[in-house]
Design a protein around this motif. Sequence first.
Motif, mmCIF file in Angstrom:
data_model
loop_
_atom_site.group_PDB
_atom_site.id
_atom_site.type_symbol
_atom_site.label_atom_id
_atom_site.label_comp_id
_atom_site.label_asym_id
_atom_site.label_seq_id
_atom_site.Cartn_x
_atom_site.Cartn_y
_atom_site.Cartn_z
ATOM 1 N N LEU A 26 37.622 67.693 13.997
ATOM 2 C CA LEU A 26 36.443 66.869 14.231
ATOM 3 C C LEU A 26 35.334 67.208 13.240
ATOM 4 O O LEU A 26 34.680 66.321 12.684
ATOM 5 C CB LEU A 26 35.943 67.059 15.662
ATOM 6 N N ALA A 27 35.118 68.499 13.014
ATOM 7 C CA ALA A 27 34.067 68.906 12.078
ATOM 8 C C ALA A 27 34.366 68.408 10.670
ATOM 9 O O ALA A 27 33.458 67.950 9.949
ATOM 10 C CB ALA A 27 33.917 70.421 12.088
ATOM 11 N N LEU A 28 35.629 68.467 10.271
ATOM 12 C CA LEU A 28 36.003 67.947 8.946
ATOM 13 C C LEU A 28 35.807 66.437 8.876
ATOM 14 O O LEU A 28 35.367 65.905 7.855
ATOM 15 C CB LEU A 28 37.460 68.292 8.638
ATOM 16 N N ALA A 29 36.111 65.756 9.969
ATOM 17 C CA ALA A 29 35.940 64.302 9.996
ATOM 18 C C ALA A 29 34.479 63.901 9.826
ATOM 19 O O ALA A 29 34.180 62.795 9.408
ATOM 20 C CB ALA A 29 36.498 63.737 11.304
ATOM 21 N N GLY A 30 33.575 64.822 10.155
ATOM 22 C CA GLY A 30 32.150 64.511 10.072
ATOM 23 C C GLY A 30 31.527 64.681 8.709
ATOM 24 O O GLY A 30 30.345 64.381 8.518
ATOM 25 N N ARG A 31 32.290 65.163 7.743
ATOM 26 C CA ARG A 31 31.704 65.429 6.426
ATOM 27 C C ARG A 31 31.104 64.187 5.783
ATOM 28 O O ARG A 31 29.976 64.213 5.300
ATOM 29 C CB ARG A 31 32.770 66.020 5.496
ATOM 30 N N GLU A 32 31.894 63.108 5.756
ATOM 31 C CA GLU A 32 31.397 61.898 5.093
ATOM 32 C C GLU A 32 30.169 61.331 5.813
ATOM 33 O O GLU A 32 29.267 60.802 5.180
ATOM 34 C CB GLU A 32 32.500 60.832 5.016
ATOM 35 N N GLY A 33 30.130 61.465 7.129
ATOM 36 C CA GLY A 33 29.006 60.931 7.889
ATOM 37 C C GLY A 33 27.815 61.859 7.964
ATOM 38 O O GLY A 33 26.753 61.478 8.467
ATOM 39 N N GLY A 34 27.984 63.092 7.503
ATOM 40 C CA GLY A 34 26.878 64.034 7.469
ATOM 41 C C GLY A 34 26.529 64.664 8.805
ATOM 42 O O GLY A 34 25.429 65.187 8.962
ATOM 43 N N TRP A 35 27.444 64.639 9.764
ATOM 44 C CA TRP A 35 27.128 65.199 11.083
ATOM 45 C C TRP A 35 27.887 66.485 11.391
ATOM 46 O O TRP A 35 27.815 67.004 12.510
ATOM 47 C CB TRP A 35 27.358 64.169 12.194
ATOM 48 N N THR A 36 28.567 67.044 10.397
ATOM 49 C CA THR A 36 29.350 68.254 10.622
ATOM 50 C C THR A 36 28.498 69.406 11.136
ATOM 51 O O THR A 36 28.876 70.111 12.079
ATOM 52 C CB THR A 36 30.074 68.674 9.328
ATOM 53 N N SER A 37 27.341 69.626 10.540
ATOM 54 C CA SER A 37 26.540 70.798 10.918
ATOM 55 C C SER A 37 25.992 70.671 12.336
ATOM 56 O O SER A 37 26.050 71.637 13.114
ATOM 57 C CB SER A 37 25.398 71.017 9.915
ATOM 58 N N VAL A 38 25.463 69.508 12.694
ATOM 59 C CA VAL A 38 24.896 69.339 14.034
ATOM 60 C C VAL A 38 25.988 69.465 15.096
ATOM 61 O O VAL A 38 25.815 70.134 16.125
ATOM 62 C CB VAL A 38 24.169 67.985 14.159
ATOM 63 N N PHE A 39 27.125 68.831 14.846
ATOM 64 C CA PHE A 39 28.255 68.921 15.776
ATOM 65 C C PHE A 39 28.723 70.369 15.907
ATOM 66 O O PHE A 39 28.960 70.864 17.015
ATOM 67 C CB PHE A 39 29.406 68.037 15.288
ATOM 68 N N SER A 40 28.859 71.055 14.788
ATOM 69 C CA SER A 40 29.370 72.429 14.805
ATOM 70 C C SER A 40 28.446 73.340 15.596
ATOM 71 O O SER A 40 28.904 74.159 16.409
ATOM 72 C CB SER A 40 29.532 72.949 13.371
ATOM 73 N N LYS A 41 27.159 73.224 15.371
ATOM 74 C CA LYS A 41 26.210 74.067 16.097
ATOM 75 C C LYS A 41 26.260 73.783 17.598
ATOM 76 O O LYS A 41 26.199 74.710 18.420
ATOM 77 C CB LYS A 41 24.802 73.865 15.543
ATOM 78 N N ALA A 42 26.371 72.520 17.956
ATOM 79 C CA ALA A 42 26.443 72.165 19.377
ATOM 80 C C ALA A 42 27.692 72.754 20.024
ATOM 81 O O ALA A 42 27.649 73.264 21.152
ATOM 82 C CB ALA A 42 26.424 70.642 19.538
ATOM 83 N N LEU A 43 28.808 72.711 19.299
ATOM 84 C CA LEU A 43 30.057 73.234 19.861
ATOM 85 C C LEU A 43 30.027 74.760 19.939
ATOM 86 O O LEU A 43 30.529 75.350 20.918
ATOM 87 C CB LEU A 43 31.244 72.758 19.012
ATOM 88 N N PHE A 44 29.451 75.408 18.948
ATOM 89 C CA PHE A 44 29.295 76.861 19.016
ATOM 90 C C PHE A 44 28.438 77.269 20.218
ATOM 91 O O PHE A 44 28.761 78.222 20.929
ATOM 92 C CB PHE A 44 28.666 77.392 17.731
ATOM 93 N N ARG A 45 27.340 76.563 20.435
ATOM 94 C CA ARG A 45 26.486 76.898 21.584
ATOM 95 C C ARG A 45 27.237 76.691 22.895
ATOM 96 O O ARG A 45 27.105 77.501 23.832
ATOM 97 C CB ARG A 45 25.205 76.046 21.559
ATOM 98 N N ALA A 46 28.018 75.619 22.974
ATOM 99 C CA ALA A 46 28.784 75.351 24.195
ATOM 100 C C ALA A 46 29.728 76.511 24.500
ATOM 101 O O ALA A 46 29.890 76.921 25.653
ATOM 102 C CB ALA A 46 29.565 74.047 24.051
ATOM 103 N N GLN A 47 30.348 77.047 23.456
ATOM 104 C CA GLN A 47 31.343 78.098 23.652
ATOM 105 C C GLN A 47 30.707 79.462 23.915
ATOM 106 O O GLN A 47 31.059 80.131 24.893
ATOM 107 C CB GLN A 47 32.249 78.190 22.413
ATOM 108 N N PHE A 48 29.803 79.885 23.059
ATOM 109 C CA PHE A 48 29.340 81.266 23.105
ATOM 110 C C PHE A 48 27.984 81.455 23.788
ATOM 111 O O PHE A 48 27.578 82.593 24.027
ATOM 112 C CB PHE A 48 29.295 81.859 21.699
ATOM 113 N N CYS A 49 27.294 80.367 24.104
ATOM 114 C CA CYS A 49 26.059 80.488 24.880
ATOM 115 C C CYS A 49 26.249 79.979 26.307
ATOM 116 O O CYS A 49 25.483 80.343 27.198
ATOM 117 C CB CYS A 49 24.917 79.721 24.198
#
Length: 202
Positions: free
Chosen positions: A98-121
Amino acid sequence: MPNRPVLDFWYEFASPYSCLSALRIEELAEEAGIALRWRPFLLGPIFAAQGWNTSPFALYPSKGRYMWRDTARRARRQGLDFVKPENFPQNSLSAARLALAGREGGWTSVFSKALFRAQFCEGRNIAEEAVQTLALREAGIEPHVAIPLSRSEEVKGRLRAEIEYAKSIGIFGAPFFVAGDGELFWGDDRLEEALEWARDGR
């Protein structure tokens, strides 16, 4: 800022140290005048090549205990409450796609941070589509668009290629930071040094 130096940020969603870097790297890079390339990948195939069938933090209990204590300390310095998910390491395959799929749309970083918070916070399971859906919506992306895209042969092939490239340049853990001249830095505690190197060079 034109022609900014670039730092590649290689991260694995199952990695607690990758989470710590992901949640602070953008602000530090902006201050340093560095452009970031977010490069999600999988450590599983890299570990398998070393004869490991899971994370070394799971294989070696003393190392795992230290890692959770260390990440909790480092997280607290960032103002974060860090938790150990019930399942560790989590299956991060669909998250990476999913994160790779977001590269062209420019949403990889926001998605990645949200998923990291979901897991480790929050201690949630990032392999669950419901958790991924919340992260996608936080990134402003409709799941019915992103999820089928992430399952395409193109994105699957792109992830395989990223893993092979990571192996070829000597990446063996996460997070890894690679400066424009190819200099490698491993670990959240090397982030500042990596940014300085990317900006100023040797």
